[in-house]
Design a protein around this motif. Structure first.
Motif, PDB file in Angstrom:
ATOM      1  N   THR A   1       0.848  -1.194   0.000  1.00 23.87           N
ATOM      2  CA  THR A   1       0.000   0.000   0.000  1.00 23.87           C
ATOM      3  C   THR A   1       0.883   1.243   0.000  1.00 23.87           C
ATOM      4  O   THR A   1       1.903   1.281   0.697  1.00 23.87           O
ATOM      5  CB  THR A   1      -0.905  -0.003   1.253  1.00 23.87           C
ATOM      6  N   ASP A   2       0.481   2.250  -0.759  1.00 22.75           N
ATOM      7  CA  ASP A   2       1.206   3.515  -0.851  1.00 22.75           C
ATOM      8  C   ASP A   2       1.227   4.223   0.520  1.00 22.75           C
ATOM      9  O   ASP A   2       0.203   4.289   1.177  1.00 22.75           O
ATOM     10  CB  ASP A   2       0.466   4.400  -1.876  1.00 22.75           C
ATOM     11  N   PRO A   3       2.378   4.745   0.933  1.00 27.07           N
ATOM     12  CA  PRO A   3       2.453   5.466   2.220  1.00 27.07           C
ATOM     13  C   PRO A   3       1.454   6.618   2.318  1.00 27.07           C
ATOM     14  O   PRO A   3       0.938   6.894   3.411  1.00 27.07           O
ATOM     15  CB  PRO A   3       3.898   5.982   2.257  1.00 27.07           C
ATOM     16  N   ALA A   4       1.160   7.276   1.204  1.00 27.33           N
ATOM     17  CA  ALA A   4       0.200   8.390   1.240  1.00 27.33           C
ATOM     18  C   ALA A   4      -1.203   7.877   1.580  1.00 27.33           C
ATOM     19  O   ALA A   4      -1.996   8.572   2.220  1.00 27.33           O
ATOM     20  CB  ALA A   4       0.179   9.112  -0.103  1.00 27.33           C
ATOM     21  N   VAL A   5      -1.500   6.657   1.153  1.00 29.54           N
ATOM     22  CA  VAL A   5      -2.794   6.053   1.469  1.00 29.54           C
ATOM     23  C   VAL A   5      -2.869   5.730   2.959  1.00 29.54           C
ATOM     24  O   VAL A   5      -3.884   5.974   3.618  1.00 29.54           O
ATOM     25  CB  VAL A   5      -3.038   4.791   0.609  1.00 29.54           C
ATOM     26  N   LEU A   6      -1.767   5.215   3.491  1.00 30.52           N
ATOM     27  CA  LEU A   6      -1.756   4.926   4.927  1.00 30.52           C
ATOM     28  C   LEU A   6      -1.960   6.215   5.723  1.00 30.52           C
ATOM     29  O   LEU A   6      -2.697   6.228   6.718  1.00 30.52           O
ATOM     30  CB  LEU A   6      -0.441   4.252   5.338  1.00 30.52           C
ATOM     31  N   ALA A   7      -1.342   7.298   5.276  1.00 34.93           N
ATOM     32  CA  ALA A   7      -1.496   8.586   5.968  1.00 34.93           C
ATOM     33  C   ALA A   7      -2.958   9.040   5.927  1.00 34.93           C
ATOM     34  O   ALA A   7      -3.502   9.508   6.926  1.00 34.93           O
ATOM     35  CB  ALA A   7      -0.589   9.631   5.331  1.00 34.93           C
ATOM     36  N   ALA A   8      -3.606   8.852   4.775  1.00 37.74           N
ATOM     37  CA  ALA A   8      -5.019   9.241   4.645  1.00 37.74           C
ATOM     38  C   ALA A   8      -5.886   8.366   5.545  1.00 37.74           C
ATOM     39  O   ALA A   8      -6.820   8.844   6.201  1.00 37.74           O
ATOM     40  CB  ALA A   8      -5.458   9.105   3.187  1.00 37.74           C
ATOM     41  N   LEU A   9      -5.550   7.087   5.571  1.00 39.88           N
ATOM     42  CA  LEU A   9      -6.299   6.149   6.414  1.00 39.88           C
ATOM     43  C   LEU A   9      -6.167   6.552   7.885  1.00 39.88           C
ATOM     44  O   LEU A   9      -7.145   6.553   8.640  1.00 39.88           O
ATOM     45  CB  LEU A   9      -5.746   4.742   6.163  1.00 39.88           C
ATOM     46  N   GLU A  10      -4.959   6.921   8.259  1.00 41.30           N
ATOM     47  CA  GLU A  10      -4.711   7.299   9.658  1.00 41.30           C
ATOM     48  C   GLU A  10      -5.472   8.569  10.032  1.00 41.30           C
ATOM     49  O   GLU A  10      -6.019   8.677  11.129  1.00 41.30           O
ATOM     50  CB  GLU A  10      -3.199   7.479   9.875  1.00 41.30           C
ATOM     51  N   ARG A  11      -5.534   9.518   9.107  1.00 38.89           N
ATOM     52  CA  ARG A  11      -6.276  10.760   9.367  1.00 38.89           C
ATOM     53  C   ARG A  11      -7.768  10.490   9.512  1.00 38.89           C
ATOM     54  O   ARG A  11      -8.461  11.124  10.281  1.00 38.89           O
ATOM     55  CB  ARG A  11      -6.068  11.764   8.221  1.00 38.89           C
ATOM     56  N   ALA A  12      -8.261   9.505   8.748  1.00 40.06           N
ATOM     57  CA  ALA A  12      -9.700   9.242   8.712  1.00 40.06           C
ATOM     58  C   ALA A  12     -10.171   8.350   9.864  1.00 40.06           C
ATOM     59  O   ALA A  12     -11.361   8.258  10.134  1.00 40.06           O
ATOM     60  CB  ALA A  12     -10.065   8.595   7.373  1.00 40.06           C
ATOM     61  N   GLY A  13      -9.237   7.678  10.523  1.00 41.70           N
ATOM     62  CA  GLY A  13      -9.617   6.737  11.579  1.00 41.70           C
ATOM     63  C   GLY A  13      -9.388   7.310  12.959  1.00 41.70           C
ATOM     64  O   GLY A  13      -8.294   7.780  13.268  1.00 41.70           O
ATOM     65  N   SER A  14     -10.433   7.269  13.794  1.00 42.27           N
ATOM     66  CA  SER A  14     -10.312   7.869  15.127  1.00 42.27           C
ATOM     67  C   SER A  14     -10.710   6.906  16.238  1.00 42.27           C
ATOM     68  O   SER A  14     -10.661   7.255  17.410  1.00 42.27           O
ATOM     69  CB  SER A  14     -11.202   9.108  15.201  1.00 42.27           C
ATOM     70  N   GLY A  15     -11.095   5.673  15.889  1.00 42.17           N
ATOM     71  CA  GLY A  15     -11.567   4.734  16.908  1.00 42.17           C
ATOM     72  C   GLY A  15     -10.453   4.074  17.682  1.00 42.17           C
ATOM     73  O   GLY A  15     -10.614   3.690  18.840  1.00 42.17           O
ATOM     74  N   SER A  16      -9.316   3.908  17.052  1.00 40.22           N
ATOM     75  CA  SER A  16      -8.105   3.435  17.730  1.00 40.22           C
ATOM     76  C   SER A  16      -6.920   3.906  16.901  1.00 40.22           C
ATOM     77  O   SER A  16      -7.096   4.451  15.812  1.00 40.22           O
ATOM     78  CB  SER A  16      -8.115   1.910  17.911  1.00 40.22           C
ATOM     79  N   ALA A  17      -5.726   3.711  17.431  1.00 41.81           N
ATOM     80  CA  ALA A  17      -4.534   4.287  16.799  1.00 41.81           C
ATOM     81  C   ALA A  17      -3.624   3.209  16.231  1.00 41.81           C
ATOM     82  O   ALA A  17      -3.637   2.062  16.683  1.00 41.81           O
ATOM     83  CB  ALA A  17      -3.770   5.125  17.819  1.00 41.81           C
TER      84      ALA A  17
END
Ligand code: AMP
Ligand code: FE
Ligand code: FE
Ligand code: ZN
Length: 286
Positions: free
Chosen positions: A263-279
């Motif tokens: 997976t592209d690192p930029a996608v992981l960054a977007a996923l991380e920004r969009a997820g707030s239920g756990s880290a």
């Protein structure tokens, strides 16, 4: 950065424990691995501790078995809040139903003369694991009836087999809503996997899932050929979704190896920004 966002452990139908998965991810030179067992979050704690120890980042996730029009659809949920009761209850309901379903499939197989007992299958299910067809396959392998999980699926366990029994599974639309309500990010898993029979979801249905908050589509997957990957990418572009890549690793239960798709690192960054239920669990050096 090497990122693999889909892997299974002995908490469902993988063959390695969460600790072993993380060690294998490190050995495969991954920087980030996701744990995405079927219908359970039980591996998260162990995998998180192992990730810190092995110096690798861990994305906590789950692969939710859904059903639409009688066909199985898999939805990945990342960074969900494990304490969000409606999601936890839905997963528990699916796991309970899987137990009864396993027993019924074994009864049908045995009634047709395939040498199998429910006890032999249960012996293949690790304690606390989400039971699935691969455990039936493992019992057939252990008994010397077939040589591999693949052969068991081809002969008797595939989705269109007369021995196939459904288990409770939510509609994918409801699963997307639950993942979002749990603060997570929803990604449609291997939507165009040809090995699973006819294309299951029409583009129009995926468009509805996007309206409900679907974040991404898994494009680079071992069961996707080039045409399937291109189709997933085009659809993602049209719907404003990101694309992920993964190995869908199952240890020795499948032939894929960790890091087979990334997976592209930029996608992981977007996923991380969009997820707030756990880290994402990151060791100090990351
Ligand atoms: P279940 O969740 O019990 O319906 O079983 C489906 C799971 O079986 C999938 O998520 C895969 O992990 C696994 N599976 C499907 N096809 C095969 C196959 N041909 N060989 C090995 N495992 C398979
Ligand atoms: Fe699986
Ligand atoms: Fe899947
Ligand atoms: Zn999977």
């Amino acid at each position: 950065m090497r990122i693999d966002l889909h892997a299974h452990t002995t908490c469902s139908d993988g063959t390695q424990s969460p600790t072993e998965l993380v060690a294998a991810a490190r050995a495969a030179a991954l920087d980030v691995v996701a744990i995405t067992d079927h219908d359970t979050l039980t591996g998260w704690a162990e995998a998180g501790a192992a990730a810190i120890e092995h110096g690798i980042a861990l994305v906590p996730g789950v692969e939710i078995s859904c059903e639409r029009g009688g066909r199985s659809v898999h939805l990945l949920g990342y960074l969900v809040d494990p304490a969000y009761d409606p999601l936890a209850a839905e997963l528990a309901k699916a796991r309970d139903s899987r137990v009864t379903r396993l027993e019924r499939m074994v009864a049908l197989l045995a009634a047709d003369g395939i040498p199998l007992t429910y006890a032999a299958v249960l012996a293949q299910v690790p304690p606390g694991a989400t039971p699935g067809r691969p455990h039936i396959a493992d019992a057939l392998v252990a008994a010397g009836v077939v040589a591999s999980r693949d052969e068991a699926f081809e002969r008797w366990l595939h989705d269109d087999s007369p021995y196939y029994v459904h288990h409770y599974a939510p509609d994918p639309l409801r699963a997307v809503e639950l993942v979002r309500a749990a603060g997570g990010v929803a990604v449609l898993a291997h939507p165009f996997a040809a090995t699973r029979g006819a294309v299951i979801l029409a583009d129009e249905v995926i468009s509805h899932l996007a309206d409900a908050g679907l974040g991404g589509i898994e494009a680079d997957h071992p069961d996707h050929d080039e045409a399937a990957r291109a189709r997933a990418r085009a659809l993602a572009t049209r719907l404003g979704l990101f694309v992920t890549g993964s190995s869908d690793y199952h240890g020795s239960g499948k032939t894929t190896r960790l890091g087979d798709n990334l997976t592209d690192p930029a996608v992981l960054a977007a996923l991380e920004r969009a997820g707030s239920g756990s880290a994402i669990i990151r060791p100090a050096s990351h």
